[in-house]
Design a protein around this motif. Sequence first.
Motif, PDB file in Angstrom:
ATOM      1  N   TYR A 192       5.545  13.929 -35.784  1.00 56.18           N
ATOM      2  CA  TYR A 192       6.108  14.656 -34.649  1.00 56.18           C
ATOM      3  C   TYR A 192       5.519  14.153 -33.331  1.00 56.18           C
ATOM      4  O   TYR A 192       6.244  13.889 -32.362  1.00 56.18           O
ATOM      5  CB  TYR A 192       5.867  16.157 -34.806  1.00 56.18           C
ATOM      6  CG  TYR A 192       6.245  16.947 -33.583  1.00 56.18           C
ATOM      7  CD1 TYR A 192       7.584  17.122 -33.237  1.00 56.18           C
ATOM      8  CD2 TYR A 192       5.269  17.511 -32.771  1.00 56.18           C
ATOM      9  CE1 TYR A 192       7.935  17.839 -32.107  1.00 56.18           C
ATOM     10  CE2 TYR A 192       5.615  18.227 -31.645  1.00 56.18           C
ATOM     11  CZ  TYR A 192       6.946  18.390 -31.317  1.00 56.18           C
ATOM     12  OH  TYR A 192       7.290  19.095 -30.187  1.00 56.18           O
ATOM     13  N   LEU A 193       4.206  13.992 -33.288  1.00 58.10           N
ATOM     14  CA  LEU A 193       3.557  13.527 -32.055  1.00 58.10           C
ATOM     15  C   LEU A 193       3.996  12.118 -31.690  1.00 58.10           C
ATOM     16  O   LEU A 193       4.215  11.812 -30.509  1.00 58.10           O
ATOM     17  CB  LEU A 193       2.037  13.603 -32.198  1.00 58.10           C
ATOM     18  CG  LEU A 193       1.461  15.016 -32.286  1.00 58.10           C
ATOM     19  CD1 LEU A 193      -0.039  14.971 -32.591  1.00 58.10           C
ATOM     20  CD2 LEU A 193       1.736  15.804 -31.018  1.00 58.10           C
ATOM     21  N   ILE A 194       4.151  11.271 -32.680  1.00 56.57           N
ATOM     22  CA  ILE A 194       4.632   9.915 -32.413  1.00 56.57           C
ATOM     23  C   ILE A 194       6.042   9.965 -31.847  1.00 56.57           C
ATOM     24  O   ILE A 194       6.368   9.250 -30.895  1.00 56.57           O
ATOM     25  CB  ILE A 194       4.562   9.051 -33.687  1.00 56.57           C
ATOM     26  CG1 ILE A 194       3.098   8.752 -34.025  1.00 56.57           C
ATOM     27  CG2 ILE A 194       5.363   7.751 -33.516  1.00 56.57           C
ATOM     28  CD1 ILE A 194       2.893   8.114 -35.386  1.00 56.57           C
ATOM     29  N   SER A 195       6.884  10.829 -32.410  1.00 55.31           N
ATOM     30  CA  SER A 195       8.270  10.921 -31.936  1.00 55.31           C
ATOM     31  C   SER A 195       8.338  11.403 -30.485  1.00 55.31           C
ATOM     32  O   SER A 195       9.267  11.040 -29.759  1.00 55.31           O
ATOM     33  CB  SER A 195       9.092  11.837 -32.844  1.00 55.31           C
ATOM     34  OG  SER A 195       8.779  13.195 -32.624  1.00 55.31           O
ATOM     35  N   LEU A 196       7.366  12.201 -30.059  1.00 54.97           N
ATOM     36  CA  LEU A 196       7.360  12.671 -28.670  1.00 54.97           C
ATOM     37  C   LEU A 196       7.137  11.527 -27.686  1.00 54.97           C
ATOM     38  O   LEU A 196       7.593  11.591 -26.544  1.00 54.97           O
ATOM     39  CB  LEU A 196       6.262  13.718 -28.467  1.00 54.97           C
ATOM     40  CG  LEU A 196       6.481  15.073 -29.116  1.00 54.97           C
ATOM     41  CD1 LEU A 196       5.264  15.968 -28.865  1.00 54.97           C
ATOM     42  CD2 LEU A 196       7.744  15.733 -28.622  1.00 54.97           C
ATOM     43  N   ASN A 197       6.444  10.491 -28.114  1.00 46.32           N
ATOM     44  CA  ASN A 197       6.126   9.366 -27.233  1.00 46.32           C
ATOM     45  C   ASN A 197       7.083   8.196 -27.370  1.00 46.32           C
ATOM     46  O   ASN A 197       6.922   7.198 -26.690  1.00 46.32           O
ATOM     47  CB  ASN A 197       4.696   8.880 -27.498  1.00 46.32           C
ATOM     48  CG  ASN A 197       3.674   9.878 -27.015  1.00 46.32           C
ATOM     49  OD1 ASN A 197       3.857  10.510 -25.991  1.00 46.32           O
ATOM     50  ND2 ASN A 197       2.605  10.036 -27.768  1.00 46.32           N
ATOM     51  N   ARG A 198       8.067   8.306 -28.243  1.00 47.79           N
ATOM     52  CA  ARG A 198       8.998   7.208 -28.488  1.00 47.79           C
ATOM     53  C   ARG A 198      10.111   7.247 -27.445  1.00 47.79           C
ATOM     54  O   ARG A 198      10.728   8.278 -27.236  1.00 47.79           O
ATOM     55  CB  ARG A 198       9.586   7.344 -29.892  1.00 47.79           C
ATOM     56  CG  ARG A 198      10.373   6.160 -30.330  1.00 47.79           C
ATOM     57  CD  ARG A 198      10.823   6.269 -31.755  1.00 47.79           C
ATOM     58  NE  ARG A 198       9.687   6.099 -32.639  1.00 47.79           N
ATOM     59  CZ  ARG A 198       9.458   6.870 -33.712  1.00 47.79           C
ATOM     60  NH1 ARG A 198      10.280   7.827 -34.031  1.00 47.79           N
ATOM     61  NH2 ARG A 198       8.412   6.661 -34.464  1.00 47.79           N
TER      62      ARG A 198
ATOM     63  N   ALA B 186      13.748   6.908 -25.738  1.00 45.82           N
ATOM     64  CA  ALA B 186      15.055   7.282 -26.277  1.00 45.82           C
ATOM     65  C   ALA B 186      15.768   6.085 -26.896  1.00 45.82           C
ATOM     66  O   ALA B 186      16.409   6.214 -27.944  1.00 45.82           O
ATOM     67  CB  ALA B 186      15.911   7.911 -25.183  1.00 45.82           C
ATOM     68  N   ALA B 187      15.674   4.914 -26.285  1.00 48.56           N
ATOM     69  CA  ALA B 187      16.335   3.719 -26.825  1.00 48.56           C
ATOM     70  C   ALA B 187      15.764   3.350 -28.190  1.00 48.56           C
ATOM     71  O   ALA B 187      16.509   2.976 -29.102  1.00 48.56           O
ATOM     72  CB  ALA B 187      16.185   2.549 -25.855  1.00 48.56           C
ATOM     73  N   GLU B 188      14.465   3.481 -28.347  1.00 52.23           N
ATOM     74  CA  GLU B 188      13.822   3.187 -29.634  1.00 52.23           C
ATOM     75  C   GLU B 188      14.260   4.221 -30.675  1.00 52.23           C
ATOM     76  O   GLU B 188      14.508   3.881 -31.835  1.00 52.23           O
ATOM     77  CB  GLU B 188      12.300   3.183 -29.481  1.00 52.23           C
ATOM     78  CG  GLU B 188      11.543   2.953 -30.754  1.00 52.23           C
ATOM     79  CD  GLU B 188      11.658   1.548 -31.328  1.00 52.23           C
ATOM     80  OE1 GLU B 188      11.108   1.310 -32.409  1.00 52.23           O
ATOM     81  OE2 GLU B 188      12.298   0.682 -30.710  1.00 52.23           O
ATOM     82  N   GLU B 189      14.356   5.458 -30.266  1.00 47.51           N
ATOM     83  CA  GLU B 189      14.798   6.525 -31.171  1.00 47.51           C
ATOM     84  C   GLU B 189      16.212   6.231 -31.679  1.00 47.51           C
ATOM     85  O   GLU B 189      16.497   6.366 -32.869  1.00 47.51           O
ATOM     86  CB  GLU B 189      14.748   7.876 -30.449  1.00 47.51           C
ATOM     87  CG  GLU B 189      14.958   9.067 -31.323  1.00 47.51           C
ATOM     88  CD  GLU B 189      13.788   9.363 -32.242  1.00 47.51           C
ATOM     89  OE1 GLU B 189      14.037   9.999 -33.277  1.00 47.51           O
ATOM     90  OE2 GLU B 189      12.642   8.975 -31.949  1.00 47.51           O
ATOM     91  N   GLU B 190      17.100   5.813 -30.784  1.00 49.90           N
ATOM     92  CA  GLU B 190      18.471   5.481 -31.175  1.00 49.90           C
ATOM     93  C   GLU B 190      18.495   4.280 -32.111  1.00 49.90           C
ATOM     94  O   GLU B 190      19.255   4.253 -33.077  1.00 49.90           O
ATOM     95  CB  GLU B 190      19.339   5.215 -29.944  1.00 49.90           C
ATOM     96  CG  GLU B 190      19.794   6.473 -29.254  1.00 49.90           C
ATOM     97  CD  GLU B 190      20.513   7.441 -30.177  1.00 49.90           C
ATOM     98  OE1 GLU B 190      21.431   7.020 -30.912  1.00 49.90           O
ATOM     99  OE2 GLU B 190      20.145   8.630 -30.186  1.00 49.90           O
ATOM    100  N   ARG B 191      17.670   3.269 -31.841  1.00 47.12           N
ATOM    101  CA  ARG B 191      17.600   2.096 -32.705  1.00 47.12           C
ATOM    102  C   ARG B 191      17.156   2.499 -34.106  1.00 47.12           C
ATOM    103  O   ARG B 191      17.735   2.059 -35.099  1.00 47.12           O
ATOM    104  CB  ARG B 191      16.641   1.049 -32.139  1.00 47.12           C
ATOM    105  CG  ARG B 191      16.632  -0.255 -32.930  1.00 47.12           C
ATOM    106  CD  ARG B 191      15.495  -1.171 -32.521  1.00 47.12           C
ATOM    107  NE  ARG B 191      14.184  -0.672 -32.896  1.00 47.12           N
ATOM    108  CZ  ARG B 191      13.692  -0.671 -34.140  1.00 47.12           C
ATOM    109  NH1 ARG B 191      14.395  -1.114 -35.144  1.00 47.12           N
ATOM    110  NH2 ARG B 191      12.484  -0.199 -34.376  1.00 47.12           N
ATOM    111  N   LEU B 192      16.145   3.367 -34.180  1.00 48.35           N
ATOM    112  CA  LEU B 192      15.649   3.807 -35.482  1.00 48.35           C
ATOM    113  C   LEU B 192      16.688   4.653 -36.220  1.00 48.35           C
ATOM    114  O   LEU B 192      16.833   4.521 -37.441  1.00 48.35           O
ATOM    115  CB  LEU B 192      14.347   4.592 -35.301  1.00 48.35           C
ATOM    116  CG  LEU B 192      13.152   3.756 -34.843  1.00 48.35           C
ATOM    117  CD1 LEU B 192      11.968   4.657 -34.519  1.00 48.35           C
ATOM    118  CD2 LEU B 192      12.767   2.731 -35.887  1.00 48.35           C
TER     119      LEU B 192
END
Length: 70
Positions: A24-30, A32-38
């Motif tokens: 969860y903490l890692i996802s907070l720092n990711r 948005a573009a990286e989140e979409e790629r993943l």
Amino acid sequence: MSITALKAELAQLPQDQRRELVGYLISLNRPAAEEERLKSELARKIEDNDPANWMSLDDAEKLLLPEQDS
């Protein structure tokens, strides 16, 4: 609540809950573009119909839970 108090509380969590918290903490720092790629990469893997690209449950457990290897 202070960071010190928070750390003490978190240290009491079971390992599986600590891992969930780390994710969860890692996802907070990711970004948005990286989140979409993943998300796209995960969707591609889920939709993969070729068994040659699949991983067995045993292999996944070994990868995710290496401390349980004998």
